[in-house]
Design an enzyme around this catalytic site. Sequence first.
Site, PDB file in Angstrom:
ATOM      1  N   SER A 180       1.213  -1.131  -0.102  1.00 22.31           N
ATOM      2  CA  SER A 180       0.095  -0.060   0.055  1.00 22.31           C
ATOM      3  C   SER A 180       0.767   1.589   0.208  1.00 22.31           C
ATOM      4  CB  SER A 180      -0.597   0.596   1.535  1.00 22.31           C
ATOM      5  OG  SER A 180       0.279   0.149   2.458  1.00 22.31           O
ATOM      6  N   TYR A 194       7.546   1.934  -2.220  1.00 26.53           N
ATOM      7  CA  TYR A 194       8.333   0.586  -3.115  1.00 26.53           C
ATOM      8  C   TYR A 194       7.257  -0.430  -3.368  1.00 26.53           C
ATOM      9  CZ  TYR A 194      12.238   2.818  -4.341  1.00 26.53           C
ATOM     10  OH  TYR A 194      13.579   4.196  -4.470  1.00 26.53           O
ATOM     11  N   ASP A 246      -2.091  -7.998   9.928  1.00 31.47           N
ATOM     12  CA  ASP A 246      -0.604  -8.160  10.463  1.00 31.47           C
ATOM     13  C   ASP A 246       0.019  -8.978   8.985  1.00 31.47           C
ATOM     14  OD1 ASP A 246       1.243  -8.443  12.217  1.00 31.47           O
ATOM     15  OD2 ASP A 246       0.492  -9.176  13.730  1.00 31.47           O
ATOM     16  N   ALA A 247       0.848  -8.985   8.751  1.00 32.14           N
ATOM     17  CA  ALA A 247       1.922  -9.234   8.432  1.00 32.14           C
ATOM     18  C   ALA A 247       2.594 -10.520   7.977  1.00 32.14           C
ATOM     19  CB  ALA A 247       2.620  -8.824   6.488  1.00 32.14           C
ATOM     20  N   TYR A 282      17.737  -1.132   1.026  1.00 33.02           N
ATOM     21  CA  TYR A 282      18.574   0.216   0.693  1.00 33.02           C
ATOM     22  C   TYR A 282      19.686   0.506   1.579  1.00 33.02           C
ATOM     23  CZ  TYR A 282      18.908   5.499  -0.049  1.00 33.02           C
ATOM     24  OH  TYR A 282      19.290   6.434   0.244  1.00 33.02           O
ATOM     25  N   TYR A 337      22.582   5.291   9.488  1.00 37.80           N
ATOM     26  CA  TYR A 337      21.141   4.191   8.148  1.00 37.80           C
ATOM     27  C   TYR A 337      22.708   2.909   8.295  1.00 37.80           C
ATOM     28  CZ  TYR A 337      18.656   2.497   4.995  1.00 37.80           C
ATOM     29  OH  TYR A 337      16.867   1.236   4.955  1.00 37.80           O
ATOM     30  N   LYS A 348      18.906  -4.422   8.014  1.00 39.53           N
ATOM     31  CA  LYS A 348      19.609  -4.947   6.111  1.00 39.53           C
ATOM     32  C   LYS A 348      20.708  -6.160   5.950  1.00 39.53           C
ATOM     33  CE  LYS A 348      16.945  -1.646   4.924  1.00 39.53           C
ATOM     34  NZ  LYS A 348      15.183  -2.214   4.652  1.00 39.53           N
ATOM     35  N   VAL A 381      11.395   9.627  -1.086  1.00 43.14           N
ATOM     36  CA  VAL A 381      10.418  10.351  -0.431  1.00 43.14           C
ATOM     37  C   VAL A 381       9.498   8.842  -0.298  1.00 43.14           C
ATOM     38  CG1 VAL A 381       8.906  12.180   0.641  1.00 43.14           C
ATOM     39  CG2 VAL A 381      10.679  12.362  -0.854  1.00 43.14           C
TER      40      VAL A 381
END
Length: 404
Positions: free
Chosen positions: A54, A57, A115-116, A233, A243, A252, A283
């Site tokens: 929803s 990406y 809830d995935a 990312y 990050y 990640k 964004v």
Amino acid sequence: MNERVLIPRNRGFLFLDSHPAGCGQLVADMWRACPAPAVVPEGDGPVALVIGSSAGYGLAATLAGLKRVGIRGIGVSFEKAPTVRRTATAGWYRTAATADFARAAGQDLVLLNGDAFSDSMKEQVADLIEQRFGGRLDYLIYSVAAPRRTDPATGITYASVLKPIGRSNRTKTLVFDDEGVPDVREVETGPAEGDDVEQTVAVMGGADWERWIDHLAGRELLADGFATAALSYIGSPLTAGIYRQGTIGAAKTHLEATARNLDERLGKMVGGRAVTSVNGAAVTQSSTAIPGIALYTGLLRGVLGDGLVPPIRQLADLWDQLTGTAPPALDDEGRIRLDTFELTDRVQAAVAERWEGATTATIAELADVDWFRAEVRRLYGFSVPGIDYTAPVEIDVPWPAPTP
């Protein structure tokens, strides 16, 4: 009927309401921006599951899959319905618009809200694949960004944090005052403590992705040649301290290790594969919460202008690579790289120079702050061209029901 004139009210980058018509127009704009396939697929398209369909990406993956590949299948997201006092979340309205485009394209897309992370959602999806889509899943796109996750096996709830590892991180960041005037500030974030890293990895790493694959494989629902991609990312050295070298970066790294493990297992199981797809800056509702990312993205847009590749075009490229229409653009670690437009030496040097000179007095000259602020508002359906924001709009939009 519950029609209202909606005025954008926000706390920082978080908006209290969303505009249904603006969200619908945003989806329409993404649909038009997605390149059409060179050859229109014939017959039933491949069956795909997009987890996190929803927003950001994940939304781009859903729309690009529908238009570029002709997918049918299932999208999973977690959104809030409208209430007496509040609109629905933006993702609720984007999902309704996505269903309209799928229906117009003749694609069978079932959109689920829940809830995935839960086993009950995994079972519901597995039942749909078995009963509605011929019992075979061809693709799974995993695009979940969440603040917390409850492990269904243990009942333990984990919470993710945005912190550097080992030491505090001081960075510039971009904010806007109530009048929309940009302000460059310095913020300091203290280092991860206790089990912050483990908690963040448990939420944002590869555990749930692998659990989805295990569940579907256990039901014998993975088609021969099944492919799955988790969206990720890396970003710039300018934001690495908070990050990639921070708690999210640890998650990640775990996601990428999970991809390598799944790739080996799927290869033996169904001749399939698993990859991470490293996307470029954009964004999104998730990215605006990370210190420094807003400033970096605004400066990047100032350097690249329209050369900043939007998510819908990046995900069209990903689908081409997953389906074999285009060869995979892999790095030395086997990750699909869709961020190369951003990380060239020339671009990063230009952004770094602007970063060094960025102050409240200079930011309007160095970054595309008008574009960035408008992009944030568009996440919630505001500042979308073609929408009359003085007109009342119906906020009680139903969640899309599957076609019979």
